[in-house]
Design a protein around this motif. Sequence first.
Motif, mmCIF file in Angstrom:
data_model
loop_
_atom_site.group_PDB
_atom_site.id
_atom_site.type_symbol
_atom_site.label_atom_id
_atom_site.label_comp_id
_atom_site.label_asym_id
_atom_site.label_seq_id
_atom_site.Cartn_x
_atom_site.Cartn_y
_atom_site.Cartn_z
ATOM 1 N N ALA A 134 0.839 -1.205 0.000
ATOM 2 C CA ALA A 134 0.000 0.000 0.000
ATOM 3 C C ALA A 134 0.875 1.256 0.000
ATOM 4 N N ILE A 135 2.053 1.186 -0.631
ATOM 5 C CA ILE A 135 3.055 2.231 -0.501
ATOM 6 C C ILE A 135 2.537 3.603 -0.916
ATOM 7 N N ASP A 136 1.779 3.682 -2.001
ATOM 8 C CA ASP A 136 1.301 4.983 -2.466
ATOM 9 C C ASP A 136 0.291 5.577 -1.487
ATOM 10 N N ASP A 137 -0.597 4.739 -0.962
ATOM 11 C CA ASP A 137 -1.555 5.213 0.042
ATOM 12 C C ASP A 137 -0.840 5.666 1.305
ATOM 13 N N VAL A 138 0.166 4.905 1.719
ATOM 14 C CA VAL A 138 0.921 5.244 2.926
ATOM 15 C C VAL A 138 1.645 6.568 2.746
ATOM 16 N N LEU A 139 2.295 6.764 1.605
ATOM 17 C CA LEU A 139 3.019 8.013 1.367
ATOM 18 C C LEU A 139 2.080 9.210 1.351
ATOM 19 N N LEU A 140 0.919 9.059 0.727
ATOM 20 C CA LEU A 140 -0.041 10.169 0.698
ATOM 21 C C LEU A 140 -0.596 10.459 2.088
ATOM 22 N N ALA A 141 -0.759 9.406 2.891
ATOM 23 C CA ALA A 141 -1.240 9.606 4.261
ATOM 24 C C ALA A 141 -0.200 10.353 5.099
ATOM 25 N N ILE A 142 1.074 9.984 4.961
ATOM 26 C CA ILE A 142 2.131 10.690 5.695
ATOM 27 C C ILE A 142 2.199 12.141 5.246
ATOM 28 N N LEU A 143 2.119 12.358 3.948
ATOM 29 C CA LEU A 143 2.188 13.720 3.410
ATOM 30 C C LEU A 143 1.029 14.564 3.905
ATOM 31 N N GLY A 144 -0.106 13.926 4.157
ATOM 32 C CA GLY A 144 -1.240 14.646 4.716
ATOM 33 C C GLY A 144 -1.015 15.094 6.147
ATOM 34 N N ARG A 167 4.003 11.402 -14.057
ATOM 35 C CA ARG A 167 2.803 10.581 -13.887
ATOM 36 C C ARG A 167 3.120 9.090 -13.920
ATOM 37 N N ARG A 168 4.340 8.734 -14.328
ATOM 38 C CA ARG A 168 4.759 7.325 -14.273
ATOM 39 C C ARG A 168 5.094 6.893 -12.851
ATOM 40 N N VAL A 169 5.281 7.856 -11.951
ATOM 41 C CA VAL A 169 5.585 7.555 -10.552
ATOM 42 C C VAL A 169 4.304 7.806 -9.764
ATOM 43 N N GLU A 170 3.639 6.738 -9.363
ATOM 44 C CA GLU A 170 2.273 6.834 -8.868
ATOM 45 C C GLU A 170 2.127 7.796 -7.691
ATOM 46 N N HIS A 171 3.024 7.724 -6.713
ATOM 47 C CA HIS A 171 2.826 8.582 -5.540
ATOM 48 C C HIS A 171 3.053 10.057 -5.879
ATOM 49 N N ILE A 172 3.942 10.334 -6.839
ATOM 50 C CA ILE A 172 4.150 11.727 -7.251
ATOM 51 C C ILE A 172 2.934 12.217 -8.042
ATOM 52 N N ARG A 173 2.424 11.374 -8.932
ATOM 53 C CA ARG A 173 1.230 11.749 -9.700
ATOM 54 C C ARG A 173 0.062 12.077 -8.780
ATOM 55 N N ARG A 174 -0.193 11.206 -7.813
ATOM 56 C CA ARG A 174 -1.329 11.418 -6.928
ATOM 57 C C ARG A 174 -1.140 12.655 -6.059
ATOM 58 N N ALA A 175 0.087 12.885 -5.589
ATOM 59 C CA ALA A 175 0.352 14.079 -4.780
ATOM 60 C C ALA A 175 0.187 15.347 -5.610
ATOM 61 N N ALA A 176 0.683 15.327 -6.851
ATOM 62 C CA ALA A 176 0.552 16.496 -7.728
ATOM 63 C C ALA A 176 -0.912 16.827 -7.991
ATOM 64 N N GLU A 177 -1.734 15.788 -8.190
ATOM 65 C CA GLU A 177 -3.156 16.009 -8.432
ATOM 66 C C GLU A 177 -3.864 16.495 -7.173
ATOM 67 N N ARG A 178 -3.488 15.935 -6.027
ATOM 68 C CA ARG A 178 -4.143 16.330 -4.776
ATOM 69 C C ARG A 178 -3.853 17.785 -4.434
ATOM 70 N N TYR A 179 -2.595 18.213 -4.626
ATOM 71 C CA TYR A 179 -2.199 19.555 -4.192
ATOM 72 C C TYR A 179 -2.079 20.543 -5.358
ATOM 73 N N HIS A 180 -2.473 20.112 -6.558
ATOM 74 C CA HIS A 180 -2.482 20.988 -7.741
ATOM 75 C C HIS A 180 -1.119 21.667 -7.928
ATOM 76 N N THR A 181 -0.062 20.870 -7.889
ATOM 77 C CA THR A 181 1.295 21.394 -7.895
ATOM 78 C C THR A 181 1.819 21.593 -9.312
ATOM 79 N N VAL A 182 2.418 22.765 -9.526
ATOM 80 C CA VAL A 182 3.099 23.070 -10.791
ATOM 81 C C VAL A 182 4.485 23.599 -10.434
#
Length: 293
Positions: free
Chosen positions: A157-167, A220-235
């Motif tokens: 669950a690495i991507d979910d875990v990373l997004l949870a920590i980042l939250g 976007r090939r790196v799942e946790h970076i893609r999801r974080a970028a979408e969540r926080y609208h990062t540019v």
Amino acid sequence: MEVHIRKVRDLEEDLEALLEAVAWRDVIKKGDRVLIKPNFCTMPFVPGVTTDPALLRCLVGIIGERGEVCVGETNTEGRKAERLEADLGCELIALSAAEGIEVRAGRTAFHIPRLALDCKVVNVPVLKTHSFTTFTLGIKNLFGLVQEREKSRYHYAIDDVLLAILGEVRPALNIMDAIHAMDGIGPITGRVRRTDLLMASRDVVALDMAVCALAGLDYRRVEHIRRAAERYHTVPEILGQGVGLDLEIPRPSRVELLGAYLQRNDLTRRVLMSPGVYSVARRTKILLRHFVG
């Protein structure tokens, strides 16, 4: 969000200039408690694998004039943080033994140190590829806050875990140690090359996206970076000396993918995590990685 890049000629001078570029005093106030989170996945220090102690000493010296600074790391399967020895100019805290709080990522629960929430976090990862997550950069370095020693049990669950920590933990500053960088089958056994670069940003997601851009890899090939970028609208806005990163990007390891697949099922996960079975499974995975990839 700005991401600054600097070629390193004089470590202390270039680090000071990089910190000035990100206006570090705007986020680290006088009297703040500061937790510096390096990557000490192995010790002693190995260039391209662990954060450079010379960089940490310079960072402690600069930030320590403004706040109360410590460096912290958790236990891993390969070493105990309590046994780490490094002259960094400040206290080195074993974060696995510190007071923890529970964090949940869906049905997955784990613990991170409360200290990471009570302090301003300065995140100091190493620029490396990873056989499972493609890259291990700023966001992935926060996985090192998980207090449990057998961190690979959360790979399913690495991507979910990373997004949870980042939250829970958004680092105030992020300094990418790319004095040496690793590509190929990282994060420990890949190819190490001297690149003499430092990167800095107040935004860890922007920093990771910038590394992907410099390496010619769609983030976007790196799942946790893609999801974080979408969540926080990062540019990211990349500033500084123009540079490209010629890196060999690994495909996700088939052994790691199989292990993650087996762990997604509650029954097989309980079996794999049971005493005795886990240590055998871990040794088997390491052996197979050399032959299967």
